[in-house]
Design an enzyme around this catalytic site. Structure first.
Site, PDB file in Angstrom:
ATOM      1  N   ARG A  96       0.837  -1.219   0.000  1.00  0.00           N
ATOM      2  CA  ARG A  96       0.000   0.000   0.000  1.00  0.00           C
ATOM      3  C   ARG A  96       0.863   1.257   0.000  1.00  0.00           C
ATOM      4  O   ARG A  96       0.535   2.253  -0.629  1.00  0.00           O
ATOM      5  CB  ARG A  96      -0.946  -0.028   1.204  1.00  0.00           C
ATOM      6  CG  ARG A  96      -1.990   1.058   1.147  1.00  0.00           C
ATOM      7  CD  ARG A  96      -3.082   0.843   2.162  1.00  0.00           C
ATOM      8  NE  ARG A  96      -2.577   0.885   3.530  1.00  0.00           N
ATOM      9  CZ  ARG A  96      -3.321   0.665   4.609  1.00  0.00           C
ATOM     10  NH1 ARG A  96      -4.595   0.375   4.461  1.00  0.00           N
ATOM     11  NH2 ARG A  96      -2.808   0.717   5.816  1.00  0.00           N
ATOM     12  N   LYS A  99      -2.919   6.216   1.734  1.00  0.00           N
ATOM     13  CA  LYS A  99      -2.771   6.609   3.136  1.00  0.00           C
ATOM     14  C   LYS A  99      -1.818   7.811   3.246  1.00  0.00           C
ATOM     15  O   LYS A  99      -0.712   7.717   3.778  1.00  0.00           O
ATOM     16  CB  LYS A  99      -2.280   5.417   3.965  1.00  0.00           C
ATOM     17  CG  LYS A  99      -2.790   5.500   5.395  1.00  0.00           C
ATOM     18  CD  LYS A  99      -2.784   4.160   6.060  1.00  0.00           C
ATOM     19  CE  LYS A  99      -3.070   4.268   7.546  1.00  0.00           C
ATOM     20  NZ  LYS A  99      -4.404   4.750   7.864  1.00  0.00           N
ATOM     21  N   GLU A 153     -16.364   6.459   4.511  1.00  0.00           N
ATOM     22  CA  GLU A 153     -15.387   5.999   5.503  1.00  0.00           C
ATOM     23  C   GLU A 153     -15.533   6.828   6.778  1.00  0.00           C
ATOM     24  O   GLU A 153     -15.986   7.968   6.725  1.00  0.00           O
ATOM     25  CB  GLU A 153     -13.993   6.200   4.887  1.00  0.00           C
ATOM     26  CG  GLU A 153     -12.869   5.618   5.666  1.00  0.00           C
ATOM     27  CD  GLU A 153     -11.541   5.673   4.885  1.00  0.00           C
ATOM     28  OE1 GLU A 153     -11.563   5.712   3.642  1.00  0.00           O
ATOM     29  OE2 GLU A 153     -10.500   5.686   5.547  1.00  0.00           O
TER      30      GLU A 153
END
Ligand code: COI
Length: 446
Positions: free
Chosen positions: A163, A265, A301
């Site tokens: 990620r 992220k 989210e």
């Protein structure tokens, strides 16, 4: 936190994050990363003795008082590279402050666009401006659990590595290879082993960062990048520990936009939610649930985690299409749900549908699996008391005051299995080594 102490020449002494614990906590280190001519990140000096505690199995921590506040550990990992090069060598250093040039990319272009976000009111206008720019900072989060036999278990660390690489590509940053990432995480976990809580009393939260650390004035990629990992023992993310969450559905501020960076992220996804989060917490909510920024209709989210709903035997979560973080816990829960016989769907979920769910819960590395007791949307409060009674999470007194406070009738389910609890047990069982790891998710290190 930026130290006001003047360190050498014109660099800022910055801690990776700190509070205080133990004798060497907050001490600065002078490791192998000092004063490199081309470098804007250095460790400040004043080396403490790091061998003093090496023989002790555990750090001097009151494990029962752990929450999710920072408890700095002994060591951190640092590796740097110049723009256009690859990461090559890094290593463990004593935990301590770092130095950054005032013109470091991450400081200058890290959060600047947040101002635009809150200044605008039109969703599409914001969509085009606040996810556009050089916000060169990524982070990851993963945990190490201590087993009864003394080894450490990491949970799917390669997923964090992948990620980070994906996010770095989007942010025009070089990133460590998967092997370099895993190696660094292992070294950090083992170096800080005495900071890993005893079995059943928490875990070591490991925080890898990738930032543009080189000096730059004009808008552009940083000339130097730093990969840094620090760690902290943690337990429950939310202050209310295992009590069900009260979520507030935000319909003024957005978290992410189409074509933006919501799916990676980056640090710049987190500062912009602080206003909504602070406002909601002041009103007694645990966290905020964001809607899609185009129609403000579908759920996306929560500030710190992903969200799931159960209706009948069908477990649904919003599909990740660029605006929602593809959580490692989210994916694991999808797999475990299938194992447990639930039907699983990843799709668009209108907020009204969520309010009709049988169960709602959140997932994340920090949060783990947390039940949602109520959701407030446009001043309509929807309470699912089923979580409280069946999980035994509230005693009679707090249950009573909860009902009184919100003047809402609480419905109880009288039987049946609770997906949230089942999934929590399955996940944590694997993470802690107490249950069989059929998926090969756990990496044992010692
Ligand atoms: C995590 O769950 O690891 C995160 O990064 C969320 C953060 C807000 C603590």
């Amino acid at each position: 936190m930026i130290s006001t102490r003047i360190l050498g020449r014109a660099n800022l002494g910055i801690t990776p994050s700190r509070s205080n614990l133990g004798s060497q906590v907050g001490a600065t280190g002078c490791g192998r990363y000092t004063s490199q001519a081309a470098s804007s990140l250095q460790l400040a000096c004043d080396v403490p003795s790091f061998s003093a505690h090496e023989d002790e199995e555990y750090a001097d921590v009151d494990w029962d008082k752990l929450g999710f506040g920072l408890v700095p550990t002994d060591y951190m990992y640092v590796m740097k590279c110049a723009k256009g090069s690859a990461f090559e060598r890094g290593g463990i250093s004593p935990y301590g402050n770092i130095e950054l040039s005032p013109s470091a990319g991450v400081l200058n272009y890290g959060q600047v666009i947040m101002t635009w976000k809150f200044a605008g009111s039109d969703a599409l206008k914001m969509a085009h401006c606040w996810d556009f720019g050089w916000k060169q900072g990524l982070f990851e989060g993963l945990k190490a659990h201590r087993t009864e036999n003394g080894s450490l278990l990491l949970f799917q660390p390669e997923q964090n590595a992948i990620r980070m690489r994906y996010g770095a590509e989007r942010m025009c940053m070089p990133s460590p290879t998967v092997d370099q990432f895993l190696n660094a995480v292992k070294q950090t976990a083992l170096a800080n082993k005495r900071g890993v809580p005893p079995p059943g009393r928490g875990s070591l939260y490991i925080r890898p960062l990738l930032v543009g650390s080189g000096p730059i004035l004009g808008l552009g990629p940083s000339p130097e990048y730093t990969f840094l990992i620090y760690a902290s023992p943690v337990r429950n993310y939310f202050k209310a520990r295992t009590a069900p969450l009260n979520l507030y559905v935000e319909d003024e501020f957005d978290r992410a936009s189409r074509g933006g960076t919501g799916g990676i992220k980056t640090i710049s996804n987190y500062a912009p939610v602080l206003k909504a989060l602070t406002r909601a917490k002041e009103r007694g909510f645990s966290d905020v649930l964001y809607l899609d920024s185009v129609g403000r209709r579908n759920i996306e989210e929560v500030s710190s985690c992903n969200i799931f709903m159960l209706k009948g035997n069908v477990l649904s979560t919003p599909a990740t299409k660029g605006t929602i973080l593809s959580g490692v816990t989210r994916r694991s829960i999808l797999e475990l749900s299938r194992d447990l016989g639930y039907e699983v769907e990843e799709r668009a979920i209108p907020v009204e549908e969520l309010l009709e769910a049988d169960e709602v819960f959140c997932t994340g590395t920090a949060v783990v699996v947390a039940s949602v007791g109520s959701i407030t949307y446009q001043d309509r409060r929807c309470v699912r008391g089923v979580f409280m009674r069946n999980l035994g999470l509230l005693d009679e007194f707090s249950l009573h005051s909860y009902i009184k406070r919100w003047k809402h009738r609480v419905e109880f389910r009288t039987g049946g299995r609770m997906a949230c609890r089942e999934l929590y047990d399955a996940l944590v069982g694997i993470q802690t080594g107490e249950m069989e790891d059929k998926h090969g998710w756990v990496m044992e290190i010692d």
